[in-house]
Design an enzyme around this catalytic site. Structure first.
Site, short mmCIF file in Angstrom:
data_model
loop_
_atom_site.label_atom_id
_atom_site.label_comp_id
_atom_site.label_asym_id
_atom_site.label_seq_id
_atom_site.Cartn_x
_atom_site.Cartn_y
_atom_site.Cartn_z
N TYR A 212 0.82 -1.22 0.00
CA TYR A 212 0.00 0.00 0.00
C TYR A 212 0.85 1.27 0.00
CZ TYR A 212 -2.97 3.70 1.98
OH TYR A 212 -3.61 4.89 2.22
N LYS B 136 1.62 4.02 -3.08
CA LYS B 136 1.23 5.42 -2.87
C LYS B 136 2.43 6.35 -2.98
CE LYS B 136 -2.47 6.73 -1.54
NZ LYS B 136 -3.64 7.26 -2.29
#
Length: 493
Positions: free
Chosen positions: A237, A241
């Site tokens: 994640y 990002k």
């Protein structure tokens, strides 16, 4: 800039919101409609096959939520007409060019009208399939940027990231952009085109081996963690990002860009009412598990600061930052919205609040009986966690050895179930350990400038309260015991 001009900023604006069914996006949409009914249009991009499906999702997953009860009370029977006038659901997919918007007439209308694009869309699973996370979190952000550049009236792109793109950095973490292609481990370099190639090669390899969908999912999840850790990030994640931020800063050209980095987002502090939350979010999984007596130990460093921030404060910060940047071109493009610098909360405080709350207000199980919780054990290192697991499961493992000799299927089945649970717990702790032992503090200098300016120019207490994003105003004991945990019980447990 006085706060009256924040509401004026929203007047007659057309805003594209991606990831519109997400938690924070919904809080943003509700806030805009509530404080500025004269907003011109909110285009809401939703993953859907067609316009009817998009409308169905809008009604069920956005407007139909308790979050909108204040607006329902205000407008009554006319809410539907107000919503249809102000909100247009758009079937699409940010992992595709032009955001997957197939209706060319609608797309052209959007390109002519949009003033601001705000990208909330993301997959937030720490161990998402790498192909999925790369497609949505990284390449999706690039597709949003490219779409924004085509908008004729565009004044700003707002990208909602996460403060934890910092990886496992320690000390004071500044509101600074990432150098393009720079990894966090040694002299590692990131080539996003190469990452795309690696993903495709892995998928081709699995297809040639006739792997099942379940096998592909498991392998691609592990592959994402492997790539993230090889380059210095703890999970898929935050890695994907971080790459998104690199692309946006590198390729924004003259388009004004705001990058918003919230920390761990919790339930609403005050608006539209206290305690609303959707889903079990990061730290909430520990609180919920503890309240149901599924978790009996806490793994964290005594020094760990837990950086949490209520959702409505994040949205207030975003809107004030948007309004300010819309009026003047400033050099700051990154805003970290959190609490660890100005009003730190320790993980040990969460343990204490949860214990006190559920002791006084026990969870009622399916049989109607109150669940009695214990104080719980606090494990201050991964070594102590592994020792705890070994001691806890010593007897069941011996039972399995006996079952193997006796060939009793009942015991073997019980062991298999237990083994799966142990592996699941170990995987979860492995995924979350970088946050349980996190030793960073998030600087929010850029956001403090906004707060200072608001305090100096705003004369009305009501105005300050309407757009409050100051974490020092939070009494953590009062918020956790009286707002957040009760909200978790009501809306998620």
């Amino acid at each position: 800039m006085d706060l009256g001009s924040v509401i004026e900023f929203l007047d007659n604006k057309t805003i594209l919101v991606t990831g519109a069914t997400g938690y924070l996006a919904k809080v943003f949409v509700e806030k805009v409609l509530r404080v500025q009914p004269n907003v011109k249009k909110l285009y809401l991009l939703l993953r859907a096959a067609d316009a009817n499906s998009a409308m169905e999702r809008l009604n069920k997953e956005v407007i139909g939520k308790d979050l909108f009860k204040v607006l329902r009370e205000r407008y009554g029977a006319s809410l539907n007409s107000f919503v249809s006038e102000k909100m247009t659901p758009i079937p699409g997919d940010i992992s595709r060019e032009d955001l997957g918007i197939k209706d060319s007439n609608l797309r052209n209308e959007m390109l002519k009208d949009i003033d601001v694009v705000i990208n909330f869309a993301a997959t937030t699973n720490f161990d998402e399939r790498y192909d999925v996370a790369l497609g949505i979190n990284t390449l999706g952000a690039l597709h949003v940027l490219n779409f924004a550049k085509k908008c004729l009236k565009i004044r700003m792109l707002v990208h909602v990231s996460t403060a934890y793109v910092c990886g496992e950095d320690t000390g004071l973490i500044l509101e600074k952009p990432f150098p393009m292609g720079e990894g966090k481990k040694g002299n590692s370099k990131i080539d996003i085109e190469e990452e795309k190639k690696l993903v495709q090669e892995k998928l081709n390899e699995l297809e040639s081996e006739n792997a099942s969908e379940k096998e592909i999912t498991a392998i691609m999840k592990d592959f994402g963690i492997e790539r993230a850790r090889a380059l210095g990030w703890p999970n898929t994640y935050v890695f994907t990002k971080a790459m998104a931020e690199m692309l946006l800063v590198h390729m924004k050209e003259n388009l004004p860009l705001l990058i918003i980095r919230p920390t761990m987002i919790t339930s609403t502090y005050k608006q539209p009412f206290p305690g609303w939350i959707e889903g079990v979010r990061t730290i909430d999984s520990v609180i919920v598990g503890y309240g149901k007596r599924k978790i009996t130990c806490f793994v964290s460093s005594p020094r760990s600061i837990l950086d949490v921030i209520p959702a409505d404060m994040v949205v207030n910060g975003i809107i004030v930052a948007m309004a300010t940047r819309y009026q003047k071109q400033s050099s700051e493009i990154i805003y970290q919205i959190g609490s660890s610098l100005r009003n730190p909360l320790k993980f040990s405080n969460i343990h204490d609040f949860a214990y006190r709350y559920f002791s006084a207000n026990p969870w009622i199980d399916k049989e109607g009986s109150p669940v009695k919780i214990g104080k719980g054990i606090v494990l201050s290192s991964m070594t102590s966690f592994h020792m705890y697991m070994a001691v806890c499961f010593q007897l069941p493992l011996k039972a399995f050895e006996l079952a193997t000799i006796l060939v009793l299927k009942e015991y073997q089945d019980k062991y298999r179930l237990l083994d799966r649970k142990v592996k699941l717990v170990q995987r979860l702790v492995d995924l979350y350990k970088s946050y349980l032992f996190f030793e960073g503090i998030f600087d929010d200098t850029n956001l403090e400038k906004l707060r200072t300016e608001a305090r100096l120019r705003s004369l009305e207490v009501e105005e300050m309260d309407e757009f409050n994003f100051d974490p020092t105003t939070i009494d953590w004991e009062d918020y956790m015991m009286g707002v957040h945990i009760p909200g978790l019980v009501k809306y998620t447990m």
